[in-house]
Design a protein around this motif. Structure first.
Motif, PDB file in Angstrom:
ATOM      1  N   ASP A 171      12.436 -39.307  30.961  1.00 39.75           N
ATOM      2  CA  ASP A 171      12.225 -39.648  29.554  1.00 39.75           C
ATOM      3  C   ASP A 171      10.746 -39.551  29.187  1.00 39.75           C
ATOM      4  N   VAL A 172       9.874 -40.046  30.082  1.00 42.22           N
ATOM      5  CA  VAL A 172       8.426 -39.962  29.839  1.00 42.22           C
ATOM      6  C   VAL A 172       7.978 -38.508  29.784  1.00 42.22           C
ATOM      7  N   GLU A 173       8.465 -37.691  30.717  1.00 41.38           N
ATOM      8  CA  GLU A 173       8.096 -36.274  30.732  1.00 41.38           C
ATOM      9  C   GLU A 173       8.573 -35.577  29.462  1.00 41.38           C
ATOM     10  N   LYS A 174       9.767 -35.919  29.003  1.00 41.05           N
ATOM     11  CA  LYS A 174      10.292 -35.329  27.776  1.00 41.05           C
ATOM     12  C   LYS A 174       9.401 -35.665  26.576  1.00 41.05           C
ATOM     13  N   SER A 175       8.950 -36.911  26.499  1.00 44.13           N
ATOM     14  CA  SER A 175       8.062 -37.329  25.404  1.00 44.13           C
ATOM     15  C   SER A 175       6.732 -36.595  25.464  1.00 44.13           C
ATOM     16  N   LEU A 176       6.201 -36.445  26.686  1.00 39.75           N
ATOM     17  CA  LEU A 176       4.926 -35.751  26.864  1.00 39.75           C
ATOM     18  C   LEU A 176       5.041 -34.293  26.442  1.00 39.75           C
ATOM     19  N   ILE A 177       6.074 -33.616  26.904  1.00 37.46           N
ATOM     20  CA  ILE A 177       6.261 -32.197  26.577  1.00 37.46           C
ATOM     21  C   ILE A 177       6.413 -32.007  25.077  1.00 37.46           C
ATOM     22  N   SER A 178       7.147 -32.915  24.443  1.00 37.21           N
ATOM     23  CA  SER A 178       7.344 -32.825  22.997  1.00 37.21           C
ATOM     24  C   SER A 178       6.017 -32.875  22.244  1.00 37.21           C
ATOM     25  N   GLU A 179       5.094 -33.704  22.716  1.00 39.76           N
ATOM     26  CA  GLU A 179       3.784 -33.797  22.053  1.00 39.76           C
ATOM     27  C   GLU A 179       2.903 -32.599  22.369  1.00 39.76           C
ATOM     28  N   LEU A 180       2.930 -32.139  23.620  1.00 39.30           N
ATOM     29  CA  LEU A 180       2.068 -31.018  24.005  1.00 39.30           C
ATOM     30  C   LEU A 180       2.479 -29.716  23.331  1.00 39.30           C
ATOM     31  N   GLN A 181       3.735 -29.597  22.968  1.00 40.19           N
ATOM     32  CA  GLN A 181       4.195 -28.378  22.311  1.00 40.19           C
ATOM     33  C   GLN A 181       3.522 -28.176  20.958  1.00 40.19           C
ATOM     34  N   ASN A 182       3.038 -29.266  20.366  1.00 47.81           N
ATOM     35  CA  ASN A 182       2.440 -29.179  19.024  1.00 47.81           C
ATOM     36  C   ASN A 182       1.042 -29.783  18.959  1.00 47.81           C
ATOM     37  N   SER A 183       0.378 -29.902  20.125  1.00 44.49           N
ATOM     38  CA  SER A 183      -0.943 -30.539  20.154  1.00 44.49           C
ATOM     39  C   SER A 183      -1.914 -29.692  20.953  1.00 44.49           C
ATOM     40  N   ARG A 184      -3.167 -29.777  20.565  1.00 41.84           N
ATOM     41  CA  ARG A 184      -4.243 -29.191  21.370  1.00 41.84           C
ATOM     42  C   ARG A 184      -4.553 -30.166  22.495  1.00 41.84           C
TER      43      ARG A 184
END
Length: 607
Positions: A171-184
């Motif tokens: 769940d933590v990894e999913k949240s991280l990936i979701s943010e990195l997909q749209n963040s510098r």
């Protein structure tokens, strides 16, 4: 013949109705008894009545006959009495009895307990062996209740804890990936070897749109199957980001250590990044532990360091020797009564080790005279060098400590390191004048009977020269980074012309923004530019600052991560797969797993 009387008895003794308590009875001064909720109790005299008295008329009659002075009191008066009574008796009110244990709350508690175990680095069996018996003891003994119903709701076997940890990590990894997909974001890579296997770890630093702050986060651990060359490392990173649909173009900076695969000009990782992404900033990790001094030590200073470490480990490695030295120190009223044990994984304490050895030098020499005369002689020969190294390592440790922590930015690291590089020239010139104000140990040595020879001073000044050159080679890229003055002093710029044209409008508004000035006075540079109000009001300015705040300035986070890696790779857990180890992610993450979402998914797996 006997059936008739029985029938008549049943008819004349109908089953009595059990009356229930109503919250309306509180204004009459009655609450349910703490021992039997079907029996009313007067708050004023604390008398308990039978269930027959659970009538407003009888309660009013009791209040009028026994407590006439309390007639007309409002409900707040009786509420205060009830609260005082509950505190005094130490029991919980039965007006709203606690809900019985259920599986959902038990499962939630199991996840929370598993998270605590993962964060603490304890074995999964901790829950079954320690926590469950402890919970049982508290419920049975302190609460005087039956614990079986509660324990049945908990799922805390070793396998269950492992499953909970892996689900929360996913769940933590999913949240991280979701943010990195749209963040510098910036990325920090480090490679090390554990038990013959090359392991690559990656961390990211990004501005979280959800939490509105900069976050350092563990990205992955990978086994490098072929080699640890720059191409292999880049390919491993590229495959991971593509697998999770994270654009490589989102990377703003890459921080690396000084090893050949990472920084070599010929096909090192930095060279590959520069070829593929020219705008990406590559930064050498500062300070990377063993490079700064050990690689530039002369033969004499290197031998001194080895002798000191041998002497310390000779004493600390043997419990009997350590106890004898401690007793000797106490007999001589020494402030310190033990030496620090040196290991490579605690390099940062080496300066403290040498300083402690200086403070206990005479006692250590006396002790080694009888236990190891040869080592004692070697230690006496290198006394001057020991005192010099203790002083220098203390300075280096101070720099290292200032670079520790997650909130240090590349702006602060640049100031600290370039400032220390200049200080090295000052340290050298002071030695040339035999001025020991920056060397308190050498100063004490000079005050005594011993005098430093010119040859010794030459060795020390040569070492400082090499150290200066090493700093220049390793951290020259920091000096080349152009950091606009307005980032660290946004309200000290005389006019808006010092800014780019597209920024001038926001600059003018900020210059007269009293709220922004107050925020700047009370916060660090990083916290000011990532403040939600500043980001929303001045998006262009904060966008220009963000790349400087995202860059990793030191190897602090990777060094801390490898400590946890080594723990997981211990003998008890030598079969762990680090790539799939949820415990490692939960131990290193700053994100909180969404346990509600996990429970909801389990209840509705089709979703």
């Amino acid at each position: 013949m006997h059936s008739a009387p029985v029938t008549m008895m049943a008819a004349t003794n109908p089953k009595r109705k059990c009356r229930r308590y109503s919250a309306e009875y509180l204004k009459l001064g009655f609450v349910p008894s703490f021992t039997n909720e079907t029996s009313p109790m007067c708050l004023l005299c604390e008398k308990v009545f039978s269930n027959d008295a659970m009538k407003p008329s009888k309660m009013k009659d009791h209040l009028a006959r026994v407590h006439p002075d309390k007639i007309g009191k409002d409900v707040d008066f009786f509420t205060a009495l009830k609260d005082k009574l509950e505190i005094r008796t130490g029991v919980v009110s039965f007006i709203k009895p606690p809900a019985p244990p259920d599986n959902e709350r038990g499962l939630r508690a199991s996840y929370n307990i598993s998270l605590i175990i993962a964060k603490s680095g304890k074995p999964h069996s901790t829950a079954e062996e320690i926590i469950v018996p402890s919970v049982k003891e508290v419920i049975d003994t302190v609460m005087n209740n039956d614990s079986s119903s509660v324990l049945k709701c908990l799922s805390l076997s070793s396998n269950a804890v492992r499953q909970c940890i892996n689900e929360m990590a996913a769940d933590v990894e999913k949240s991280l990936i979701s943010e990195l997909q749209n963040s510098r974001f910036s990325i920090q890579l480090d490679e090390s070897t554990f038990r013959g296997e090359n392991i690559l770890t990656a961390y990211v630093r990004y501005f979280s749109q959800l939490q509105k702050c900069i976050i350092d986060e563990f990205l992955f651990t990978k086994y490098l199957e072929a080699d640890a060359k720059g191409e292999t490392i880049f390919r491993c990173l590229e495959e991971h980001l593509k697998k999770h649909n994270i654009p490589l173009s989102n990377i703003t900076a890459v921080s690396i250590d000084g090893t050949l695969p990472m920084s070599s000009f010929h096909r090192g990782l930095t060279t590959i990044f520069k070829e593929r992404f020219p705008d990406v900033r590559t930064i050498h990790l500062v300070l990377h532990r063993q490079h700064l001094v050990a690689t530039e030590l002369s033969e004499e200073l290197h031998d001194t360091l080895e002798v000191c470490i041998k002497a310390i480990n000779k004493i600390k490695g043997n419990p009997f020797n350590s106890i004898l030295l401690s007793m000797l120190c106490e007999r001589n009223d020494e402030t310190m009564n033990h030496l620090l044990l040196h290991t490579d994984t605690r390099w940062l304490s080496r300066g403290n080790i040498l300083q402690r050895l200086v403070e206990l030098y005479d006692l250590t020499v006396n002790f080694l005279t009888s236990t190891d005369p040869n080592l004692c002689h070697q230690l006496q020969k290198c006394k001057n060098h020991l005192y010099y190294l203790a002083d220098l390592f203390s300075h280096l440790n101070d720099v290292q400590m200032r670079l520790q922590g997650r909130d240090v930015t590349i702006i602060q690291a640049r100031t600290i390191l370039l400032g220390f590089q200049i200080k090295l020239g000052l340290f050298k010139s002071s030695l040339a004048r035999r001025d020991f104000q920056y060397y308190p140990n050498l100063q004490e040595l000079e005050k005594g009977d011993e005098t430093l020879s010119d040859d010794n001073l030459t060795i020390y000044m040569t070492h400082l020269e090499k150290l200066y050159e090493d700093f220049n080679n390793r951290f020259g890229d920091l000096e080349k980074i152009e950091i606009p003055d307005w980032i660290v002093a946004p309200f000290d710029i005389p006019n808006g012309n010092a800014f780019d044209y597209d920024l001038q409008e926001e600059v003018i508004h900020m210059f007269v923004d009293l709220e922004a000035k107050s925020l700047f006075r009370n916060n660090s540079t990083g916290l000011f530019w990532t403040n939600v109000n500043i980001v929303n009001k001045y998006p262009k300015l904060s966008g220009k600052v963000l790349p400087f705040l995202l860059s990793f300035p030191s190897s602090y986070i990777t060094d801390a991560g490898f400590i946890h890696l080594s723990t997981l790779m211990s003998r008890e857990r030598n079969k762990v797969n680090l790539e799939k180890c949820g415990e490692l992610r939960l131990r290193l993450t700053n994100l909180t797993p969404n346990i509600n979402a996990i429970l909801k998914h389990q209840a509705n797996p089709s979703h």
